[in-house]
Design a protein around this motif. Structure first.
Motif, PDB file in Angstrom:
ATOM      1  N   PHE A 184      38.974  28.980  48.902  1.00  0.00           N
ATOM      2  CA  PHE A 184      38.970  30.374  49.342  1.00  0.00           C
ATOM      3  C   PHE A 184      38.101  31.204  48.403  1.00  0.00           C
ATOM      4  CE2 PHE A 184      40.581  34.651  48.762  1.00  0.00           C
ATOM      5  CZ  PHE A 184      40.828  35.125  50.036  1.00  0.00           C
ATOM      6  N   ALA A 185      38.360  31.075  47.099  1.00  0.00           N
ATOM      7  CA  ALA A 185      37.673  31.892  46.104  1.00  0.00           C
ATOM      8  C   ALA A 185      36.178  31.579  46.044  1.00  0.00           C
ATOM      9  CB  ALA A 185      38.314  31.675  44.733  1.00  0.00           C
ATOM     10  N   ARG A 219      45.673  39.313  44.220  1.00  0.00           N
ATOM     11  CA  ARG A 219      45.378  37.910  44.527  1.00  0.00           C
ATOM     12  C   ARG A 219      44.196  37.425  43.677  1.00  0.00           C
ATOM     13  NH1 ARG A 219      48.837  39.923  46.387  1.00  0.00           N
ATOM     14  NH2 ARG A 219      49.623  39.020  44.447  1.00  0.00           N
ATOM     15  N   ASN A 220      43.225  38.293  43.463  1.00  0.00           N
ATOM     16  CA  ASN A 220      42.082  37.907  42.642  1.00  0.00           C
ATOM     17  C   ASN A 220      42.489  37.646  41.196  1.00  0.00           C
ATOM     18  OD1 ASN A 220      40.512  38.188  44.905  1.00  0.00           O
ATOM     19  ND2 ASN A 220      39.542  40.102  44.280  1.00  0.00           N
ATOM     20  N   LYS A 230      37.390  33.444  36.620  1.00  0.00           N
ATOM     21  CA  LYS A 230      37.976  34.741  36.239  1.00  0.00           C
ATOM     22  C   LYS A 230      36.930  35.855  36.200  1.00  0.00           C
ATOM     23  CE  LYS A 230      40.777  37.013  32.698  1.00  0.00           C
ATOM     24  NZ  LYS A 230      41.483  36.867  31.405  1.00  0.00           N
ATOM     25  N   GLU A 231      35.758  35.567  35.629  1.00  0.00           N
ATOM     26  CA  GLU A 231      34.726  36.602  35.505  1.00  0.00           C
ATOM     27  C   GLU A 231      34.288  37.104  36.882  1.00  0.00           C
ATOM     28  OE1 GLU A 231      30.219  37.141  33.635  1.00  0.00           O
ATOM     29  OE2 GLU A 231      31.511  35.500  32.934  1.00  0.00           O
ATOM     30  N   GLU A 232      34.120  36.189  37.831  1.00  0.00           N
ATOM     31  CA  GLU A 232      33.731  36.581  39.183  1.00  0.00           C
ATOM     32  C   GLU A 232      34.836  37.382  39.870  1.00  0.00           C
ATOM     33  OE1 GLU A 232      30.748  35.996  41.312  1.00  0.00           O
ATOM     34  OE2 GLU A 232      30.182  36.168  39.209  1.00  0.00           O
ATOM     35  N   PRO A 247      46.338  32.839  49.330  1.00  0.00           N
ATOM     36  CA  PRO A 247      45.296  33.290  50.265  1.00  0.00           C
ATOM     37  C   PRO A 247      44.712  32.108  51.036  1.00  0.00           C
ATOM     38  CG  PRO A 247      44.452  33.285  48.017  1.00  0.00           C
ATOM     39  CD  PRO A 247      45.904  32.932  47.923  1.00  0.00           C
ATOM     40  N   PHE A 248      44.731  32.214  52.358  1.00  0.00           N
ATOM     41  CA  PHE A 248      44.211  31.117  53.169  1.00  0.00           C
ATOM     42  C   PHE A 248      43.069  31.557  54.103  1.00  0.00           C
ATOM     43  CE2 PHE A 248      47.663  32.949  55.734  1.00  0.00           C
ATOM     44  CZ  PHE A 248      47.075  33.083  56.982  1.00  0.00           C
TER      45      PHE A 248
END
Length: 497
Positions: free
Chosen positions: A353-354, A378-379, A390-392, A320-321
């Motif tokens: 990105f995240a 993607r998440n 990971k939790e988010e 993801p960009f």
């Protein structure tokens, strides 16, 4: 017989469908082939990297004059043992360049490099053609092998090319195909000799129009079919389309009483009878009732690298960009917009990105997407790469609502959607008279594939061109999420009363 000049690619074209060769020679203007720069660049990078698999090598530079490449190869062959890349050979008007040639004292080994993650039958035809040429030139071909990508390899800090590539010995299969290769070459030459410029060959449509590659002349070869026809039925397997085609069930009129999937019949019925929009209000109301403010309308853009660029990633992983995010914080609140577009040389592209996305969506509102499987996937990838995030990522996934569902389920359908639930069909069907919602009117980037290519090709561009491309990427992605806002508004409009 005046034999034509066959290369690896033209031979493989002839194996797929001999008419491709005729059309390429006499009617190239009807080719709809598109040059995909990122695929070409990926293939080039993979080929260059693979040259290092066996240590030092001598390269035969490309030359339009094949005999120049052959002469260079002949000189290098005298220096055995050595490794020669793009070693070039001509036999009986057939030409090939071997990606990697191991030139040993007792014979040679040939390696065909592919940027694919699996071996296809056409790759065997490719290397068997090379074996045919070399063996007929008197070489002792000890081994024929396919070099391809291992997409299970996870890159560490440094790239390990011996882990990235798989090598499969196909010598026995290739040897068994030699009579077939000879027969195919004879057939192709006979075919081309008997069909001159004014003698277009008849060739029935078949699965080979799409296998192993989609033919660039499909529109030309189907130009006389009724419109729409069986090949325009959205979602039907290609094999099933050809089954109906061979039965003579070609036009929508031919198909309207066939025993086929009800969604196919619905598309045909709407087209033939110009039906009014089908709207299942209860299903759409259930979707609307599930929404919780703030509403986050989000869309991701991703790209893929054949050679993993970043630590912790695999070949062809979706990277993801970019995202676009439209926000409505509460009922009646104004529409806000946020966005992220990575720099092409950002080594922490996925994490940045995240983190930006987490910052822009801090509350537990509905995260509205179009095709939930993609964004949620993607998440999950991000959560695996960065356990602290990971939790988010799970929180965001838990709030996702998929606006594609009503269209996929045909709870909302119009003739103009042409059987598809792609947003590129749905949006203009819902808003036919709003040009600002038409992807065709965008500059440079009109779909996800073009977005990926544009980002991958930013490197090396002049600053002004980079700026122009980045602006086009932002406008494209912004339309994707604004489209979902407009779909939400349309859902509310059609369920009133």
């Amino acid at each position: 017989m005046n034999k034509i000049s066959l290369s690896k690619s033209s031979y493989c074209n002839g194996v797929q469908c001999e008419k491709i060769l005729w059309l390429n020679k006499y009617k190239p203007e009807f080719s709809a082939a598109e040059i995909n720069e990122s695929i070409l660049e990926n293939g080039k990078k993979v080929g260059e990297l693979a040259k290092r698999l066996f240590g030092d090598y001598e390269d035969v530079p490309f030359d339009k004059n094949r005999f120049v490449m052959k002469e260079k190869t002949d000189k290098l062959l005298q220096e055995k043992p050595n490794i020669i890349t793009e070693a070039s050979f001509i036999y009986d008007n057939n030409f090939c360049s071997v990606d990697i040639l191991k030139n040993d004292l007792d014979g040679v080994e040939i390696y065909e490099v592919k940027s694919s993650t699996k071996i296809k039958d056409i790759y065997i035809d490719d290397i068997a053609f090379q074996y045919f040429i070399l063996s007929n030139l008197g070489f002792n071909v000890k081994k024929a092998a396919i070099v391809y990508i291992n997409n299970e390899y996870i890159r560490g800090e440094e790239l390990e090319i011996n882990q990235l590539f798989k090598i499969e010995d196909v010598t026995n299969i290739v040897r068994e195909k030699q009579a077939e290769i000879s027969n195919n070459i004879d057939f192709i030459n006979s075919f081309m000799e008997s069909h001159g410029e004014d003698s277009e060959p008849d060739k029935e449509l078949g699965n080979y129009c799409f296998d192993p590659y989609s033919c660039a002349f499909w529109q030309y070869c189907t130009r006389n079919l009724p419109k729409p026809n069986v090949f325009d039925v959205s979602g039907m397997f290609t094999s099933k389309k050809f089954e109906k085609y061979y039965e003579g069930k070609i036009s929508f009129e031919d198909l309207e009483n066939e025993d086929i999937n009800k969604k196919f019949l619905e598309q045909i019925d709407f087209e033939l009878n110009n039906r009014e929009a089908k709207i299942e209000k209860n299903a759409i109301n259930d979707l609307l009732d599930s929404l919780k403010y703030p509403l986050y309308f989000i869309d991701y853009e991703t790209c893929q690298y054949a050679i993993p660029e970043y630590e912790g990633t695999k070949a062809y992983q979706q990277i993801p960009f970019q995202y676009s995010l439209h926000i409505i914080k509460e009922e009646g609140a104004p529409l806000e917009h946020k966005e992220f577009l990575a720099e092409f040389d950002d080594e922490n592209i996925i994490r940045n990105f995240a983190e930006s996305m987490i910052k822009d969506m801090p509350e537990d509102g509905s995260v509205i997407v179009y095709n939930k499987g993609f964004e949620s996937g993607r998440n999950r990838d991000i959560g695996k790469m960065y356990p602290d995030l990971k939790e988010e990522m799970e929180r965001i996934n838990g709030n996702m609502v998929d606006f594609m569902v009503p269209f996929r389920n045909r709870d909302y359908y119009t003739k103009e959607m042409k059987g598809s639930y792609s947003i590129k069909y749905v949006l203009p069907a819902l808003y036919p008279d709003e040009p600002e919602l038409d992807y065709i009117n965008l500059e440079l980037v009109h779909n996800g594939g073009e977005a990926s290519n544009a980002f991958l090709n930013l490197k090396g561009k002049e600053p002004e061109e980079q700026k122009r491309i980045r602006e086009a990427l932002l406008e494209y992605c912004k339309l994707d999420t604004y489209a979902m806002v407009k779909i939400w508004e349309k859902f509310i409009e059609v369920t009133k009363g």
